[in-house]
Design a protein around this motif. Structure first.
Motif, PDB file in Angstrom:
ATOM      1  N   ASP A 197       0.851  -1.181   0.000  1.00  0.00           N
ATOM      2  CA  ASP A 197       0.000   0.000   0.000  1.00  0.00           C
ATOM      3  C   ASP A 197       0.892   1.238   0.000  1.00  0.00           C
ATOM      4  OD1 ASP A 197       0.915   0.384   2.626  1.00  0.00           O
ATOM      5  OD2 ASP A 197      -0.885  -0.474   3.532  1.00  0.00           O
ATOM      6  N   ASP A 198       0.284   2.431   0.059  1.00  0.00           N
ATOM      7  CA  ASP A 198       1.067   3.668  -0.045  1.00  0.00           C
ATOM      8  C   ASP A 198       2.094   3.783   1.077  1.00  0.00           C
ATOM      9  OD1 ASP A 198      -0.305   4.365  -2.300  1.00  0.00           O
ATOM     10  OD2 ASP A 198      -1.671   5.759  -1.304  1.00  0.00           O
ATOM     11  N   ASP A 199       1.707   3.397   2.293  1.00  0.00           N
ATOM     12  CA  ASP A 199       2.647   3.475   3.414  1.00  0.00           C
ATOM     13  C   ASP A 199       3.819   2.513   3.206  1.00  0.00           C
ATOM     14  OD1 ASP A 199       1.149   5.394   4.677  1.00  0.00           O
ATOM     15  OD2 ASP A 199       0.086   3.972   5.976  1.00  0.00           O
ATOM     16  N   ASP A 200       3.522   1.337   2.644  1.00  0.00           N
ATOM     17  CA  ASP A 200       4.588   0.365   2.377  1.00  0.00           C
ATOM     18  C   ASP A 200       5.566   0.906   1.338  1.00  0.00           C
ATOM     19  OD1 ASP A 200       3.518  -1.548   4.127  1.00  0.00           O
ATOM     20  OD2 ASP A 200       2.262  -2.420   2.552  1.00  0.00           O
ATOM     21  N   VAL A 201       5.034   1.575   0.316  1.00  0.00           N
ATOM     22  CA  VAL A 201       5.898   2.157  -0.720  1.00  0.00           C
ATOM     23  C   VAL A 201       6.783   3.227  -0.108  1.00  0.00           C
ATOM     24  CG1 VAL A 201       5.953   3.511  -2.848  1.00  0.00           C
ATOM     25  CG2 VAL A 201       4.348   1.610  -2.627  1.00  0.00           C
ATOM     26  N   ASP A 202       6.204   4.070   0.737  1.00  0.00           N
ATOM     27  CA  ASP A 202       6.996   5.099   1.415  1.00  0.00           C
ATOM     28  C   ASP A 202       8.132   4.461   2.214  1.00  0.00           C
ATOM     29  OD1 ASP A 202       5.395   7.093   0.421  1.00  0.00           O
ATOM     30  OD2 ASP A 202       4.189   7.300   2.243  1.00  0.00           O
ATOM     31  N   ALA A 203       7.807   3.380   2.928  1.00  0.00           N
ATOM     32  CA  ALA A 203       8.810   2.703   3.743  1.00  0.00           C
ATOM     33  C   ALA A 203       9.884   2.052   2.879  1.00  0.00           C
ATOM     34  CB  ALA A 203       8.142   1.663   4.638  1.00  0.00           C
ATOM     35  N   LEU A 204       9.478   1.517   1.734  1.00  0.00           N
ATOM     36  CA  LEU A 204      10.443   0.897   0.821  1.00  0.00           C
ATOM     37  C   LEU A 204      11.414   1.940   0.283  1.00  0.00           C
ATOM     38  CD1 LEU A 204      11.434  -1.500  -0.935  1.00  0.00           C
ATOM     39  CD2 LEU A 204       9.717  -0.818  -2.632  1.00  0.00           C
ATOM     40  N   LEU A 205      10.904   3.080  -0.175  1.00  0.00           N
ATOM     41  CA  LEU A 205      11.767   4.136  -0.705  1.00  0.00           C
ATOM     42  C   LEU A 205      12.734   4.622   0.369  1.00  0.00           C
ATOM     43  CD1 LEU A 205       9.188   6.287  -2.736  1.00  0.00           C
ATOM     44  CD2 LEU A 205      10.747   4.545  -3.618  1.00  0.00           C
TER      45      LEU A 205
END
Length: 331
Positions: A197-205
């Motif tokens: 989800d969007d939070d996961d993408v933020d954490a990945l980046l």
């Protein structure tokens, strides 16, 4: 005559055997292919040829060797004007990839040995071509990648990572990377492994950025490219919207990610130093973000063009299209 930007792509080369089918066969099933093509492939190789077609003097550092599959790869690189630095020893056999492309959707299924079976070793001693403006590494042939990235770092040359998937030793390589462009498939070993989800993408980046790169971007096929810039203790987020095309115009998604990274390499080589966040050279995150978004916007245009043609390089057979895309990079 204006001198062409010089780039080095370091990583995997393969021989691709591609067949177009109506559907991928199930267990114990045979299907008849609509067509067959045999061509050079691999992420770094496709990126090098893409950069060359977009107006760069490109060199490929890889392992090809002299076996049977190597001859057509060498010939194709020569025809494309890409210089080859071959680090293969006598025991090396060029990987062969078997690719099935589904006629109706352009989706592909790939089976390849890649660089499997070759244990990572100490960084190789790599000399950059004179005037190198940017270096790409794809995480394959880790010893070559570490050597190329270290040489680039010492010379103040930006390093771009084609982050297709997490590979052994990638954390060590990321410490030497300036710009990481990730595929939608890459996951951190200690992060979520399913849909993000969007939070996961933020954490990945942020997680990838914490390992070294000042710029981290994540592509998602026809979806937007998310970008994070962190430099000078500040961060900026941005997004590149990808041109949308009709599904019935998608011919083949094979190599689209490689093309994206090769075009990003060509764009990175053209950026002024004020748009790069290199170690020891303070940069404004806003300017770095503008430069990254500019290069990635054109790179997504090239990748979109590639899926509307057969193979990773079908788009290069349209001189008018190539000229338009190259002019967009130069502009």
């Amino acid at each position: 005559m204006t001198q062409l930007p010089t780039v080095l792509a370091c990583g995997l080369a393969t021989l691709d055997v591609t067949q177009v089918v109506d559907r991928v066969p199930g267990p114990d099933e045979k299907v008849v292919a609509r067509s067959l093509a045999v061509a050079a492939g691999g992420p770094a190789l496709n990126a090098a040829i893409t950069a060359a077609r977009l107006g760069c003097a490109a060199t490929l550092l890889t392992r090809v060797g002299d076996g049977g599959p190597a001859a057509p790869v060498r010939a194709e690189l020569a025809a494309e004007g890409v210089a080859l630095v071959d680090a293969a020893d006598d025991a090396w056999t060029l990987p062969v990839s078997t690719v099935l492309v589904t006629q109706g959707t352009g989706e592909r299924a790939v089976v390849s040995t890649n660089a499997a079976g070759r244990a990572p070793s100490a960084p190789a001693d790599v000399t950059l071509p004179d005037g190198t403006a940017a270096v790409l590494v794809d995480g394959h042939h880790l010893d070559l990648a570490l050597g190329a990235a270290a040489a680039a770092r010492a010379a103040g040359v930006p390093v771009l990572l084609d982050g297709g998937s997490w590979k052994a030793g990638l954390d060590e390589l990321l410490a030497l990377v300036d710009v990481a462009v990730l595929s939608a498939d890459l996951r951190l070993p200690d992060g979520p492994q399913g849909a993000l989800d969007d939070d996961d993408v933020d954490a990945l980046l942020a997680g990838v950025g914490a390992l070294g790169p000042a710029v981290v971007a994540r592509s998602s096929g026809p979806g937007p490219v998310d970008v994070l810039v962190r430099t000078g203790g500040r961060s900026k987020r941005g997004r590149v919207e990808v041109q949308q095309i009709d599904d019935d115009t998608v011919v083949d998604t094979l190599g689209a990610g490689d093309v994206l990274h090769g075009a990003a390499l060509a764009g990175l080589a053209r950026l002024p130093r004020t748009s790069l966040a290199l170690p020891g050279a303070p940069a404004d995150p806003g300017l770095v973000l503008v430069g990254a978004l500019s290069a990635l916007t054109v790179a997504t245009r090239v990748a979109t063009a590639s899926v509307q043609h057969a193979g990773a390089r079908g788009w290069t057979r349209d001189p008018g299209l190539v000229a338009t895309l190259r002019a967009a990079l130069d502009g």
